[in-house]
Structures are given as C-alpha cells and as structure tokens.
Scaffold this active site. Structure first.
Site, PDB file in Angstrom:
ATOM      1  N   LEU A  35       0.848  -0.687  -0.145  1.00 50.38           N
ATOM      2  CA  LEU A  35       0.090  -0.404   0.514  1.00 50.38           C
ATOM      3  C   LEU A  35       0.464   1.190   0.105  1.00 50.38           C
ATOM      4  CD1 LEU A  35      -2.795  -0.968   2.479  1.00 50.38           C
ATOM      5  CD2 LEU A  35      -2.496  -1.097  -0.482  1.00 50.38           C
ATOM      6  N   ARG A  36       2.593   1.574   0.054  1.00 52.02           N
ATOM      7  CA  ARG A  36       3.396   2.438  -0.048  1.00 52.02           C
ATOM      8  C   ARG A  36       3.227   3.078   1.592  1.00 52.02           C
ATOM      9  NH1 ARG A  36       6.305  -0.934  -3.289  1.00 52.02           N
ATOM     10  NH2 ARG A  36       5.172  -1.431  -5.514  1.00 52.02           N
ATOM     11  N   ASN A  55       7.695  -2.850   2.655  1.00 54.38           N
ATOM     12  CA  ASN A  55       8.596  -2.512   2.527  1.00 54.38           C
ATOM     13  C   ASN A  55       8.619  -0.972   1.801  1.00 54.38           C
ATOM     14  OD1 ASN A  55       6.710  -3.307   0.247  1.00 54.38           O
ATOM     15  ND2 ASN A  55       8.178  -3.898  -1.143  1.00 54.38           N
ATOM     16  N   ASP A  82      -0.246  -9.620  -4.529  1.00 57.24           N
ATOM     17  CA  ASP A  82       1.102  -8.995  -5.071  1.00 57.24           C
ATOM     18  C   ASP A  82       0.558  -8.058  -5.215  1.00 57.24           C
ATOM     19  OD1 ASP A  82       4.332  -8.618  -4.694  1.00 57.24           O
ATOM     20  OD2 ASP A  82       4.548  -9.496  -5.833  1.00 57.24           O
ATOM     21  N   HIS A  97       2.573   0.959  -8.861  1.00 50.72           N
ATOM     22  CA  HIS A  97       3.771   1.554  -9.568  1.00 50.72           C
ATOM     23  C   HIS A  97       3.681   3.024 -10.770  1.00 50.72           C
ATOM     24  CE1 HIS A  97       7.064  -0.194  -8.098  1.00 50.72           C
ATOM     25  NE2 HIS A  97       6.568  -1.704  -8.079  1.00 50.72           N
TER      26      HIS A  97
HETATM   27  O1  DOR Z   1       7.059  -7.417  -8.679  1.00 52.27           O
HETATM   28  C1  DOR Z   1       7.398  -7.141  -7.020  1.00 52.27           C
HETATM   29  N1  DOR Z   1       7.329  -6.338  -6.958  1.00 52.27           N
HETATM   30  N2  DOR Z   1       8.018  -7.892  -6.631  1.00 52.27           N
HETATM   31  C2  DOR Z   1       7.698  -7.706  -4.949  1.00 52.27           C
HETATM   32  O2  DOR Z   1       8.487  -8.509  -4.217  1.00 52.27           O
HETATM   33  C3  DOR Z   1       7.975  -6.221  -4.110  1.00 52.27           C
HETATM   34  C4  DOR Z   1       6.906  -5.679  -4.710  1.00 52.27           C
HETATM   35  C5  DOR Z   1       7.021  -4.105  -5.298  1.00 52.27           C
HETATM   36  O3  DOR Z   1       7.368  -3.698  -3.612  1.00 52.27           O
HETATM   37  O4  DOR Z   1       7.123  -3.129  -5.870  1.00 52.27           O
HETATM   38 ZN    ZN Z   2       5.666  -8.479  -2.091  1.00 51.18          ZN
END
Ligand code: DOR
Ligand code: ZN
Length: 435
Positions: free
Chosen positions: A66-67, A105, A313, A317
C-alpha cells in the site's frame, strides 16, 4: 447505532463449515447471528438481496503493497504517489476483499512499534477494509540487525514478519529471525526470491557478482524452510513461480517438521515470459514471469491442493517508473475476476476451493480468526455475482496506479457487495464508507 443486515436468497459458500446451500444470513452487532433458510426481516433491518449471487466469508489478500508508511507529513494523493492506505483499500473493497495484509517495504520501512502505531492511525482514519501489517525482519530492511520481534509480535496489527523482496542472505541472521519468530508465534512470510539488492550488497563484501537471471528461488526457499524447521517457526512462502520451488515445498510439507504454506499470484499462473503489455509498459515483476512449463506446474500444484493461497502481490507503480523497469503489477481489482474466469469456469479448481484459498486458509495461516460465516463469526462477507461480465479497464480503477497486465481482458464474475465487521462498505459495486 447498531446495524442489522439481512442477506437474502444467496448461495452461501463457507469453506470453514463445508457449507454450500441457499440460505439467509442475519448480521447483528458486527457478528453473524443466524444462518438459516428463510429468515424473515423483523424490526429495523437493512436487507441485501443476493438472489443469483454467492455469499462467502470476506476475501483476504495476504500480500499487498500500500506504499504508505504512516509517517507524519507523508505526501498524500498527488500525481507522484503510487498508492495510499485509502486508495489501496478502496481498490481492495472494490475487488471483493474485506482484509489485506500489507508488506513493510515502504519508505521508511515498517520496522518498529512507533511506525506500526503511526500506520495504525492512518488505517483507522482512512482504510476501507481490515488492514493488518507485516513488519520487517531487520531494522530499516538493511539485512543487518533484527527488529524487536518480541515487542512487535504483541501489536494487534502485526501478523507476520517479511523482508519482502530483499530476503536475508546471511544464514546466521535468518536463523536468529526464525528462532525469535517461533518463540513469539509470529509467522514468517518469506519472499525467498533472488534479490539484486540483497545479493549485490553481500556480494560487494564477498567479492562476487550476483546472478541476474533470478533462478535462485528454489535455493532460497529450501534454505529458509530448513532454518524454519530447525527452529520450529511457521513459514509461508510468497508468490512461488518456479516448478523446482514446488518440489522443494512439496517435500517440506511431506516431512511436516513445521508448518509450511505457500501462495501463488494470478500473474504467475496466467502469464509467461513471452507476455508483452499492449500499452508498451514493461512486464517486469519479482519474481519474473517464467516459462509456460512453470505455468503448467503451478496449475497442477493448484489442482493437487499443494498451493494454499492465491494472493495478488498488488504492487503499484507510476507509469514513468514502470517504463523505467519498476517491478510489479497491481492486482486487487482483478484477482477475483481472474480466478473465477480462468480457473473456476474452465473447471481447473472448484468454486469452493477458490474461496477457501482466498478466505479461510489465509485467515488460519496468519491467525486472523476470520474466513468463516458460522454463527458468532465476525461479519466480514463478500457477495459475488459469478455471472457478471466485465472488461478490465484500469481507467476506472480505485488504485492510483495503472500497472495492470490484464488491461482489456474480458472476465466473468465480480464482487457486488462487501461487509466488514457488520458494516456495508460496498454495495451494488459502489463504495459507501470507510471500514
Ligand atoms: O514485483 C514486485 N514488486 N515484487 C516484490 O517483491 C516487491 C514489489 C514492490 O514492492 O513493488
Ligand atoms: Zn511483495
């Protein structure tokens, strides 16, 4: 005011009770209070007509990005922002999910009690679904010192440990994470993929160049499982993508030394390395899209019941970053439609099996106590029109990002209503309010 909701005439499919019957469901004070045929509306009750629809435990997506880090003053929904708790959970509710588990992350990473508390504030004021977090295994996700697992494990929002796409390379450190996770009953959620970051960082010290071809996945999975077994830690493997990885997991499940589960994404099941995005966006993702043989092996493993969970997942972006090769696809608004259209309708898996992998099983893996419509259960419900035809059009998505590889796909089946904790969040496809 307490809300009373009566769901009428739906086909109730509850994997936790092995139930598949035409029944009504009464919800009072946030809980399921009755499941039986022909409940009469009495008093002040909101009736949802589910004729022709299936009614399932609220769907759970245990792998989303979710950033938002929750940090005060963080930029909100501007042009540059890929996603927020609000936009991402609106996408989740639209996609039929009532619960998401988000990865740590973010910038900065979710690695401390303070960070989780700040995020909790954002979640309670802006989230449209139940939102839990996975915290990082190491401080700052730097692969150097272990986070305060003892303290973090008692936070009600924390459901797992994850280093996301940067798996810990150093074995001793990973073993310490496993031991402390086991002691505190916190599942490990491992990406176990090649990570150019982790490998590059280590390799500079060790003096070798990391492999770039991302074929190390089964080795990392085997290593992580062995360490989890040695410490009796519960381990869940994210987005398995290779045939050889399935062999490793199959053997670990047979040994049964610790609880080992795994997940697969729709894109690793349905797309292969020959895929080209019609809009010219790069099809980069971690782990990468694999061969047709890998797709077939994943489908076989799904049929066999070897794969426990389907997760998106969801990795938003912005377009310019995607054009520059940022890895990942969004998935919250397409996963259910893809599963129904590409896996259930062709008879690869049953509808009950699909619902189980998207509700009851992720709930048990992450100790959520949901994924059920039994009397007394928390009233998280998804209502799905399995006959509804629609075309994927990212222009109308709730997510702030458009990096979906399924643009233009014709799908059949989508969620029409979701209820979270006894409150209607989405109805007739329209979002109504926060959870
Ligand atoms: O494709 C991915 N994007 N795999 C990941 O493990 C992290 C994720 C991301 O945070 O963009
Ligand atoms: Zn991931």
């Amino acid at each position: 005011m307490t809300e009373r909701i009566l769901i009428k005439n739906g086909r109730v499919m509850d994997p936790s009770a092995n139930l598949d019957e035409r029944l009504d469901i009464l919800i009072e004070d946030g809980r399921v209070t009755e499941v039986s045929s022909d409940i009469k509306p009495q008093g002040d009750v909101e009736t949802l007509d589910a004729t022709g629809c299936i009614v399932t435990p609220g769907l759970i997506d245990c792998h989303v990005h979710l950033r938002e880090s929750g940090r005060k003053g963080e930029a909100m929904e501007t042009e540059k922002v890929k996603e927020t708790i609000r936009s991402g959970t609106r996408a989740a509710a639209k996609g039929g999910f009532t619960t998401v588990l988000c990865e740590p992350n973010t910038t900065p990473p979710i690695d401390s009690w303070e960070r989780v508390n700040e995020l909790q504030e954002r979640i309670s004021s802006t989230s449209f679904v139940r939102t839990y977090v996975k915290v990082s295994m190491t401080v700052g996700m730097q692969g150097e010192s272990v986070t305060d697992i003892e303290k973090l494990s008692v936070h009600p929002l924390v459901k797992a440990l994850s280093e996301d796409g940067n798996p810990i390379v150093e074995e001793k450190l990973m073993y310490e994470v496993c031991r402390r996770a086991a002691k505190n009953n916190l599942p490990l959620s491992c990406h176990s993929e090649d990570s150019s970051f982790s490998l590059a960082k280590r390799s500079r010290k060790l003096g070798f160049r990391p492999r770039e071809d991302f074929h190390n996945e089964p080795n990392f999975i085997a290593r992580d499982i062995l360490l989890a077994e040695a410490s009796r830690a519960q381990i869940h493997i994210s987005h398995v993508s290779m045939r050889e990885s399935l062999e490793v997991i199959r053997r670990a499940k047979a040994r049964n030394r610790t609880r080992v589960t795994c997940e697969v994404t729709p894109h690793h099941l349905l797309l292969d390395d020959s895929f080209r995005d019609p809009r010219g966006l790069r099809a980069t993702v971690n782990p990468p899209l694999r061969s047709k043989e890998d797709n077939a092996a994943l489908i076989e493993a799904l049929k066999e019941g070897m794969i426990d969970v389907i997760a998106s997942d969801h990795a938003p972006h912005r377009e310019e970053d995607k054009r520059a090769g940022a890895p990942g696809f969004i998935g919250l608004e397409t996963t259910l439609g893809l599963v129904l259209t590409k896996l259930v309708q062709p008879g690869i898996i049953s509808l009950m099996h699909a619902i189980r992998m998207m509700s009851t099983t992720p709930s048990t893996i992450f100790h959520l106590k949901d994924g059920s419509l039994k009397k007394g259960a928390r009233a998280d419900v998804t209502i799905i029109d399995t006959g509804r035809e629609w075309t994927v059009d990212t222009g109308g998505f709730e997510s702030l990002s458009r990096n979906c590889p399924f643009e233009g796909w014709k799908l059949r089946g989508r969620s029409v209503a979701v209820i979270v904790g006894g409150r209607i969040i989405m109805r007739d496809g329209e979002l109504i309010r926060c959870a």
